[in-house]
Design an enzyme around this catalytic site. Sequence first.
Site, short mmCIF file in Angstrom:
data_model
loop_
_atom_site.label_atom_id
_atom_site.label_comp_id
_atom_site.label_asym_id
_atom_site.label_seq_id
_atom_site.Cartn_x
_atom_site.Cartn_y
_atom_site.Cartn_z
N ASP A 211 -13.23 10.03 2.44
CA ASP A 211 -13.12 8.88 3.34
C ASP A 211 -14.45 8.14 3.47
OD1 ASP A 211 -11.23 7.66 5.34
OD2 ASP A 211 -12.89 8.13 6.68
N GLU A 265 -13.46 6.80 -1.42
CA GLU A 265 -13.00 5.49 -0.94
C GLU A 265 -14.19 4.55 -0.96
OE1 GLU A 265 -10.62 3.57 2.86
OE2 GLU A 265 -12.19 5.02 3.21
O1 TEU Z 1 -10.66 3.65 5.85
C1 TEU Z 1 -11.79 2.82 5.81
C2 TEU Z 1 -11.50 1.47 6.24
O2 TEU Z 1 -12.32 0.87 6.87
C3 TEU Z 1 -10.18 0.89 5.93
O3 TEU Z 1 -9.41 1.00 7.07
C4 TEU Z 1 -10.31 -0.53 5.51
O4 TEU Z 1 -10.98 -1.26 6.49
C5 TEU Z 1 -8.98 -1.16 5.31
O5 TEU Z 1 -8.31 -0.48 4.30
C6 TEU Z 1 -9.13 -2.61 4.89
O6 TEU Z 1 -7.86 -3.12 4.70
C7 TEU Z 1 -10.75 5.00 6.06
C8 TEU Z 1 -9.36 5.55 6.28
O7 TEU Z 1 -8.60 5.34 5.14
C9 TEU Z 1 -8.78 4.92 7.49
O8 TEU Z 1 -7.45 5.30 7.72
C10 TEU Z 1 -9.65 5.31 8.67
O9 TEU Z 1 -9.20 4.64 9.82
C11 TEU Z 1 -11.12 4.97 8.43
O10 TEU Z 1 -11.58 5.34 7.15
C12 TEU Z 1 -11.99 5.72 9.41
O11 TEU Z 1 -12.00 7.07 9.10
#
Ligand code: TEU
Length: 555
Positions: A211, A265
């Site tokens: 993440d 990610e």
């Molecule tokens: O996501 C990182 C994140 O910022 C995404 O939500 C991004 O902004 C979005 O896809 C843009 O459309 C990760 C996780 O996948 C997410 O579910 C979490 O909320 C976030 O980190 C925090 O841990």
Amino acid sequence: MTDTLNGYARRWWKEAVVYQIYPRSFMDSNDDGIGDLRGILDKVPYIKGLGVDVVWLSPHFDSPNADNGYDIRDYRKVMAEFGTMEDFDALLGAFHAAGIRLIIDLVVNHTSDEHAWFAQARKSRDNPYRDYYIWRPGNADISGKEGPPNNWTSIFTGPAWHKDEATGDYYLHLFAAKQPDLNWDNPAVRHEVYDLMRFWLDKGVDGFRMDVIPFISKRPGLPSLSDAERAKPQFVYADGPHVHDYLREMRREALAPYDTMTVGEAFGVTLAQTPLFVDERRGELDMVFQFDAVEIDRGADGKWKPWRLADFKAIFSRHDAALDAHCWPTAFFSNHDNPRLVSRYGDDGPQWRDRSAKLMATLLLTMKGTPFIYQGDELAMTNYPFTDISQFDDLWVKGAWREEVESGRVSAADFLANQLKVSRDHARTPMQWNDARNGGFTTVTPWLAVNPNTSQINAEKALADPGSVYHYYAAMIALRRRHPALVYGDYQDLLPEHPRVFAYTRTAGDETLLVMLNFSAESVAIDLPQGTCLAGNYDDDAPALRGWEARVSQL
Ligand code: TEU
Ligand code: CA
């Protein structure tokens, strides 16, 4: 000597197809309205039926669920609502028995504020855990009024700092206030993380989805953002000076002895920076999720905007040029943070839903890079018809509502119209197993409403219909397995400028496969060789590409 194919070192994770499970929404086995590990266990045959090789499980750890498990309280404990460690072990065993590997979500940019480390850290400035997190005193403005240490903003809106009562200092949270950022510059923190990774690897998990992993190294001195940087702060947060050192250290200390796959990610990572994370000679990550394709419909303000097929296609050629044979891409168009695949890139109306969902399956499973399928997309599940703010769960939506609507800056109607296009909750509504009231997901009120179209769109129906989207996914996965050119083959876009058709070849050795996708409801005549048809979403052949037609042929 490693075995190579078309210049690529062969690896199981390059040849794999991954299925993502969001446990909260997959299957509820004990009727409390929340999906759980036993629920997943019951559905292993359903997952196996698709022919996937790997499952990525979104966080299953103990969490107060401010962000549905992306705020971890105890990395060595299973979330009580999801079950027990015995349930986890049983699930891992069942996947392995079915020939499916399991990767889990490593959320270590931040913890929950309820993690034991943070409970200690916030107590006093000299607590031994203080330095596990990032603390700064407030900053006085010109008038002498105290405010946050700098102007950094949380990805979920508002300031990235929270003033903590016990000491009066502020802690950094690049996401919610309940998600304090860990201080990776502290070696003790890094070794805690490697330790917990080994804990799960020793159980037999096959790797990690990491993440927001590029955020772990912060810019020295934490300087305030310029106005331009504030528009997309993720590009600053992902650009700290030590991220590559830490990833190499993690590989050496935690991953090296195990046969794993890792996928980071890469939120905030530019295409030019991508090889630095994945070039196999560097010893960092195996793959990353690069965000260009899922940001095709977002404007500079992050709001929805219409997109053009030519711009979408250009992403794949650009990526292919930027990543050489030492780098391996991923293919993904949806996950738990994005709207539904068919609603976003296809046409989810009754006439074209099935065909356009199959077209997206064709794209996903014939593109270069390890494909990631998000749960429910194999049923062509659609966006949820939200009509009111009360129907949402996501803390991001709620925070944005307060900041934009309650302040009077944006009208409720405009806000909801945008969320209907972009909300993360579209992906989080429960799986639709049958046509019962709650889609067979649960017998009680589910934590997030089931889409009312479960009477039409559900797994029971899809399994019974050989022409369903589910069986099409299975057939495309099988096709990918039979044709190494679909995995390792060179990619070439044949019609980069065409406004409606995406046509490309995949070539390895003397095999060339042609993929043709009509991203529109109208028939299009195109001047390309026919070849031998291997797969498609129409039963018969025709000279032109019909509405939302997808065809894979061998030249
Ligand atoms: O996501 C990182 C994140 O910022 C995404 O939500 C991004 O902004 C979005 O896809 C843009 O459309 C990760 C996780 O996948 C997410 O579910 C979490 O909320 C976030 O980190 C925090 O841990
Ligand atoms: Ca349950």
